[in-house]
Design a protein around this motif. Sequence first.
Motif, PDB file in Angstrom:
ATOM      1  N   GLN A 138       0.812  -1.213   0.000  1.00  0.00           N
ATOM      2  CA  GLN A 138       0.000   0.000   0.000  1.00  0.00           C
ATOM      3  C   GLN A 138       0.850   1.270   0.000  1.00  0.00           C
ATOM      4  O   GLN A 138       0.460   2.278  -0.550  1.00  0.00           O
ATOM      5  CB  GLN A 138      -0.938   0.023   1.218  1.00  0.00           C
ATOM      6  CG  GLN A 138      -2.015  -1.038   1.166  1.00  0.00           C
ATOM      7  CD  GLN A 138      -1.612  -2.346   1.873  1.00  0.00           C
ATOM      8  OE1 GLN A 138      -0.448  -2.656   2.072  1.00  0.00           O
ATOM      9  NE2 GLN A 138      -2.614  -3.140   2.221  1.00  0.00           N
ATOM     10  N   ASP A 139       2.028   1.220   0.657  1.00  0.00           N
ATOM     11  CA  ASP A 139       2.885   2.394   0.760  1.00  0.00           C
ATOM     12  C   ASP A 139       4.328   1.907   0.906  1.00  0.00           C
ATOM     13  O   ASP A 139       4.742   1.504   1.989  1.00  0.00           O
ATOM     14  CB  ASP A 139       2.470   3.236   1.974  1.00  0.00           C
ATOM     15  CG  ASP A 139       3.319   4.487   2.154  1.00  0.00           C
ATOM     16  OD1 ASP A 139       4.278   4.701   1.356  1.00  0.00           O
ATOM     17  OD2 ASP A 139       3.042   5.257   3.083  1.00  0.00           O
ATOM     18  N   ALA A 140       5.076   1.943  -0.187  1.00  0.00           N
ATOM     19  CA  ALA A 140       6.439   1.394  -0.204  1.00  0.00           C
ATOM     20  C   ALA A 140       7.368   2.072   0.798  1.00  0.00           C
ATOM     21  O   ALA A 140       8.384   1.501   1.191  1.00  0.00           O
ATOM     22  CB  ALA A 140       7.025   1.488  -1.613  1.00  0.00           C
ATOM     23  N   SER A 141       7.017   3.278   1.248  1.00  0.00           N
ATOM     24  CA  SER A 141       7.876   3.963   2.219  1.00  0.00           C
ATOM     25  C   SER A 141       7.630   3.451   3.646  1.00  0.00           C
ATOM     26  O   SER A 141       8.377   3.774   4.560  1.00  0.00           O
ATOM     27  CB  SER A 141       7.648   5.476   2.167  1.00  0.00           C
ATOM     28  OG  SER A 141       6.328   5.788   2.573  1.00  0.00           O
ATOM     29  N   TYR A 142       6.573   2.650   3.822  1.00  0.00           N
ATOM     30  CA  TYR A 142       6.251   2.094   5.133  1.00  0.00           C
ATOM     31  C   TYR A 142       6.612   0.606   5.134  1.00  0.00           C
ATOM     32  O   TYR A 142       5.956  -0.190   4.464  1.00  0.00           O
ATOM     33  CB  TYR A 142       4.765   2.269   5.430  1.00  0.00           C
ATOM     34  CG  TYR A 142       4.321   1.558   6.690  1.00  0.00           C
ATOM     35  CD1 TYR A 142       4.610   2.073   7.948  1.00  0.00           C
ATOM     36  CD2 TYR A 142       3.621   0.360   6.618  1.00  0.00           C
ATOM     37  CE1 TYR A 142       4.218   1.421   9.097  1.00  0.00           C
ATOM     38  CE2 TYR A 142       3.217  -0.300   7.768  1.00  0.00           C
ATOM     39  CZ  TYR A 142       3.521   0.232   9.000  1.00  0.00           C
ATOM     40  OH  TYR A 142       3.135  -0.429  10.139  1.00  0.00           O
ATOM     41  N   PRO A 143       7.645   0.211   5.871  1.00  0.00           N
ATOM     42  CA  PRO A 143       8.010  -1.215   5.873  1.00  0.00           C
ATOM     43  C   PRO A 143       7.063  -2.039   6.752  1.00  0.00           C
ATOM     44  O   PRO A 143       6.535  -1.547   7.750  1.00  0.00           O
ATOM     45  CB  PRO A 143       9.420  -1.217   6.451  1.00  0.00           C
ATOM     46  CG  PRO A 143       9.508   0.013   7.272  1.00  0.00           C
ATOM     47  CD  PRO A 143       8.573   1.015   6.636  1.00  0.00           C
ATOM     48  N   VAL A 144       6.858  -3.275   6.346  1.00  0.00           N
ATOM     49  CA  VAL A 144       6.071  -4.229   7.127  1.00  0.00           C
ATOM     50  C   VAL A 144       7.079  -5.133   7.830  1.00  0.00           C
ATOM     51  O   VAL A 144       7.904  -5.777   7.188  1.00  0.00           O
ATOM     52  CB  VAL A 144       5.157  -5.079   6.224  1.00  0.00           C
ATOM     53  CG1 VAL A 144       4.389  -6.103   7.042  1.00  0.00           C
ATOM     54  CG2 VAL A 144       4.219  -4.186   5.432  1.00  0.00           C
ATOM     55  N   SER A 145       6.999  -5.168   9.155  1.00  0.00           N
ATOM     56  CA  SER A 145       7.942  -5.956   9.943  1.00  0.00           C
ATOM     57  C   SER A 145       7.195  -6.963  10.804  1.00  0.00           C
ATOM     58  O   SER A 145       6.237  -6.598  11.506  1.00  0.00           O
ATOM     59  CB  SER A 145       8.782  -5.038  10.832  1.00  0.00           C
ATOM     60  OG  SER A 145       9.581  -5.811  11.705  1.00  0.00           O
ATOM     61  N   SER A 146       7.652  -8.197  10.779  1.00  0.00           N
ATOM     62  CA  SER A 146       7.029  -9.229  11.606  1.00  0.00           C
ATOM     63  C   SER A 146       7.216  -8.934  13.095  1.00  0.00           C
ATOM     64  O   SER A 146       6.398  -9.348  13.916  1.00  0.00           O
ATOM     65  CB  SER A 146       7.608 -10.602  11.254  1.00  0.00           C
ATOM     66  OG  SER A 146       9.016 -10.600  11.410  1.00  0.00           O
ATOM     67  N   LYS A 147       8.251  -8.200  13.454  1.00  0.00           N
ATOM     68  CA  LYS A 147       8.494  -7.866  14.865  1.00  0.00           C
ATOM     69  C   LYS A 147       7.368  -7.022  15.450  1.00  0.00           C
ATOM     70  O   LYS A 147       7.078  -7.098  16.633  1.00  0.00           O
ATOM     71  CB  LYS A 147       9.821  -7.127  15.022  1.00  0.00           C
ATOM     72  CG  LYS A 147      11.031  -8.005  14.814  1.00  0.00           C
ATOM     73  CD  LYS A 147      12.303  -7.209  15.002  1.00  0.00           C
ATOM     74  CE  LYS A 147      13.513  -8.075  14.755  1.00  0.00           C
ATOM     75  NZ  LYS A 147      14.759  -7.331  14.921  1.00  0.00           N
ATOM     76  N   GLU A 148       6.733  -6.199  14.605  1.00  0.00           N
ATOM     77  CA  GLU A 148       5.642  -5.340  15.066  1.00  0.00           C
ATOM     78  C   GLU A 148       4.412  -6.140  15.491  1.00  0.00           C
ATOM     79  O   GLU A 148       3.540  -5.614  16.167  1.00  0.00           O
ATOM     80  CB  GLU A 148       5.246  -4.354  13.966  1.00  0.00           C
ATOM     81  CG  GLU A 148       6.311  -3.337  13.649  1.00  0.00           C
ATOM     82  CD  GLU A 148       5.918  -2.435  12.496  1.00  0.00           C
ATOM     83  OE1 GLU A 148       4.739  -2.446  12.075  1.00  0.00           O
ATOM     84  OE2 GLU A 148       6.790  -1.707  12.009  1.00  0.00           O
ATOM     85  N   LEU A 149       4.333  -7.393  15.083  1.00  0.00           N
ATOM     86  CA  LEU A 149       3.149  -8.199  15.358  1.00  0.00           C
ATOM     87  C   LEU A 149       3.277  -9.045  16.624  1.00  0.00           C
ATOM     88  O   LEU A 149       2.313  -9.691  17.036  1.00  0.00           O
ATOM     89  CB  LEU A 149       2.861  -9.091  14.148  1.00  0.00           C
ATOM     90  CG  LEU A 149       2.525  -8.285  12.890  1.00  0.00           C
ATOM     91  CD1 LEU A 149       2.775  -9.100  11.646  1.00  0.00           C
ATOM     92  CD2 LEU A 149       1.094  -7.791  12.947  1.00  0.00           C
TER      93      LEU A 149
END
Length: 180
Positions: free
Chosen positions: A47-58
């Motif tokens: 959705q927004d390449a400047s926002y990384p998706v991190s498994s640690k956040e979950l």
Amino acid sequence: MLKYGIPLVLCLLLGAFLFVGLQRDPRYVPSPLIGKPAPEFTLPSLQDASYPVSSKELLGQPWVLNVWGTWCSGCRQEHDTLLAIARQKAVPIVGLNWKDDNQAAQRWLQQLGNPYAVVAEDREGRTAIDWGVYGAPETFLIGPDGIVLYKHIAPMTMEVWNTEFLPRIEAARAAKGSQS
């Protein structure tokens, strides 16, 4: 006697292996990740390449990772089920868009609806390899502690969700609550 005994024993062993093999579900492929820490990843968001998706956040909550692609017919087959599951708000569903075209994936979600809390793009497929993905769709359940609790290979159905995922989600929440 030995001349006929050895071939007879080998035939009986082979017969036993074939008999056992025919009793197993050919769709079931055990995952070596079950009971182990989920592979960590940080990938660009679809959705927004400047926002990384991190498994640690979950960490700290159970969550689901669904591997999908617009090229995958099984993914289209399971999409309405994922939308229904997302409406339950039982856990966040993280999409791993695997080896796909970003624009096609974005169009897919706009046209069919978006069941995902967030979608990570895995264009090269390296993260999917870390997770032991054979093909799409595949769906993983990860516990609050980051341990892989379950893996489903094939399109998700409500029956699978209700019988395999929900009881494990409830058990993971109960275990986390008893640790607090």
